[in-house]
Scaffold this motif. Structure first.
Motif, PDB file in Angstrom:
ATOM      1  N   VAL A  44       3.904   2.938  -0.142  1.00 56.37           N
ATOM      2  CA  VAL A  44       4.807   3.127  -1.316  1.00 56.37           C
ATOM      3  C   VAL A  44       4.452   4.268  -2.209  1.00 56.37           C
ATOM      4  N   ARG A  45       3.033   4.025  -2.567  1.00 55.90           N
ATOM      5  CA  ARG A  45       2.308   4.932  -3.558  1.00 55.90           C
ATOM      6  C   ARG A  45       2.455   6.118  -3.045  1.00 55.90           C
ATOM      7  N   ALA A  46       1.963   6.375  -1.782  1.00 53.72           N
ATOM      8  CA  ALA A  46       1.883   7.879  -1.164  1.00 53.72           C
ATOM      9  C   ALA A  46       3.305   8.399  -1.269  1.00 53.72           C
ATOM     10  N   ALA A  47       4.497   7.490  -0.937  1.00 50.92           N
ATOM     11  CA  ALA A  47       5.810   8.101  -0.915  1.00 50.92           C
ATOM     12  C   ALA A  47       5.981   8.468  -2.259  1.00 50.92           C
ATOM     13  N   SER A  53      -3.643   6.684  -3.180  1.00 54.86           N
ATOM     14  CA  SER A  53      -2.588   5.661  -2.959  1.00 54.86           C
ATOM     15  C   SER A  53      -3.407   4.789  -2.421  1.00 54.86           C
ATOM     16  N   GLY A  54      -4.579   4.635  -1.776  1.00 56.06           N
ATOM     17  CA  GLY A  54      -5.082   3.423  -1.335  1.00 56.06           C
ATOM     18  C   GLY A  54      -5.057   3.343   0.349  1.00 56.06           C
ATOM     19  N   LEU A  55      -4.298   4.420   0.971  1.00 56.96           N
ATOM     20  CA  LEU A  55      -4.442   4.566   2.475  1.00 56.96           C
ATOM     21  C   LEU A  55      -5.831   5.149   2.836  1.00 56.96           C
ATOM     22  N   ALA A 101       2.814  11.991   9.809  1.00 53.06           N
ATOM     23  CA  ALA A 101       1.478  12.458   9.677  1.00 53.06           C
ATOM     24  C   ALA A 101       0.547  11.178   9.295  1.00 53.06           C
ATOM     25  N   LEU A 102       0.833  10.756   8.168  1.00 53.77           N
ATOM     26  CA  LEU A 102      -0.031   9.542   7.861  1.00 53.77           C
ATOM     27  C   LEU A 102       0.109   8.477   8.671  1.00 53.77           C
ATOM     28  N   ALA A 103       1.116   8.335   9.422  1.00 57.32           N
ATOM     29  CA  ALA A 103       1.102   7.397  10.559  1.00 57.32           C
ATOM     30  C   ALA A 103       0.624   7.451  11.932  1.00 57.32           C
ATOM     31  N   GLY A 104       0.381   8.797  12.076  1.00 61.91           N
ATOM     32  CA  GLY A 104      -0.152   9.231  13.428  1.00 61.91           C
ATOM     33  C   GLY A 104       0.966   9.620  14.287  1.00 61.91           C
TER      34      GLY A 104
END
Length: 351
Positions: free
Chosen positions: A75-78, A147-149, A210-213
């Motif tokens: 959510v932070r990244a979004a 973001s924490g990812l 891309a974040l999720a692969g």
């Protein structure tokens, strides 16, 4: 918000919380440097005060459609997508010399009070607004990176940021270069594609994916869904810009006509018009401080030629194309439902 139902209001609240907290902290730190910076800091906060949060939603569901779970870090990244949008809006309003956004003075107008007694005050206010936009873009990158990812996830998506910035700026440049030129529907659609469609829908989806692969097939599907939907979003904006209720859109109706901007609506009107109607349009396009009678003249010409109906057809075809592409993707049911709902809300709206 639950992890298996799309609840737009709850999602917006999560994004708003992230944005408002981050920007409030940054505004405080910025203003603490010198009291003179207070009005500039206020515009940082104003830039993220409101918004539909569509770009964050597309990034979020780009992640979820891969099968990844709900995540506060995501959510932070979004939310960083909304800071990109805020930066683009401040710059766009400055380029277009738009007076209103969300029913309030735009940054370059609001900042005139801070430099009213200085030489070339209006130019100074515009310079301050430009810097507000620059700082918002920097904050977007900061929020994404922190973001924490996991770092490996962020590394997969980072190259797309350069693509997004390149295409967004190319679209803005194309609009400037096409403004006042001979109306051309295909050229207008290219401006729409690069200035709005890609960074509104396609790139947030691709970044989330891309974040999720996400694999190649899914990424291609995101583009097949995102590009026509992003175009439909901006075509709706074109209609609302002239025919919408300013009380709801928060924008001035005269902007596109006074600026003689390369909108598809104006281009289609010109294409359909005969010489008499073109003469009526020439008399008002690009004129500053148009009154309501002049705007009514433009609306009348458009309605008689059924140009708004033509734009509605273009919107409908693009939404149908986007939903058709979505139906071909093998994504979890919650993601399919959410992306269908987002397509409808992006293209069929009153503000």
């Amino acid at each position: 918000m639950t992890t298996d139902r799309w609840e737009p209001v709850a999602f917006k609240a999560r994004i708003d919380e992230v944005l408002h907290r981050l920007v409030a902290q940054e505004a405080d730190q910025f203003a603490a440097i010198d009291p003179l910076l207070g009005p500039v800091a206020e515009q940082l906060a104003a830039a993220v005060a409101e918004g539909k949060r569509l770009r964050a939603a597309f990034c979020y569901w780009g992640w979820r459609a891969v099968g990844q779970p709900d995540s506060d870090a995501l959510v932070r990244a979004a939310a960083s997508m909304e800071l990109v949008h805020a930066a683009a809006v401040v710059h766009d309003d400055l380029i277009d010399d738009s007076p209103l956004r969300h029913g309030r003075p735009t940054a370059h107008v609001a900042l005139r009070d801070a430099v009213r007694r200085r030489p070339r005050g209006a130019a100074a206010a515009r310079s301050l607004a430009m810097l507000v936009g620059d700082l918002l873009m920097a904050l977007a990158g900061q929020l994404f990176a922190t973001s924490g990812l996991p770092a490996a996830y962020l590394a997969r998506a980072r190259p797309l940021w350069s693509v997004m910035a390149r295409e967004l700026i190319a679209g803005e440049c194309l609009e400037i270069l096409r403004t006042g030129a001979g109306p051309d529907t295909e050229a207008s659609l290219k401006v729409i594609r690069y200035k709005t469609a890609k960074y509104t829908v396609e790139q947030p989806l691709l970044i989330g994916g891309a974040l999720a692969g996400a694999g190649t097939r899914l990424r291609e599907g995101y583009s097949a869904y995102g590009l026509p939907l992003g175009e439909a979003f901006q075509l709706r904006d074109d209609l609302l810009g002239l025919f919408g209720d300013p009380e709801r859109t928060g924008k001035a109706n005269a902007d596109d006509v006074e600026g003689h901007r390369p909108t598809a609506l104006l281009a289609e009107t010109w294409r359909l018009a005969g010489e008499d109607d073109r003469a009526r349009l020439r008399a008002v396009l690009g004129r500053r401080r148009l009154d309501s009678d002049a705007l009514d003249t433009v609306r009348e010409v458009m309605r008689v030629l059924r140009a708004p109906d033509r734009i509605e057809d273009m919107i409908g075809l693009r939404v149908e194309e986007a939903l058709g592409a979505l139906d071909e993707l093998d994504v979890p049911a919650p993601a399919h439902t959410a992306l269908t709902s987002l397509a409808r809300s992006a293209a069929d709206r009153q503000f």
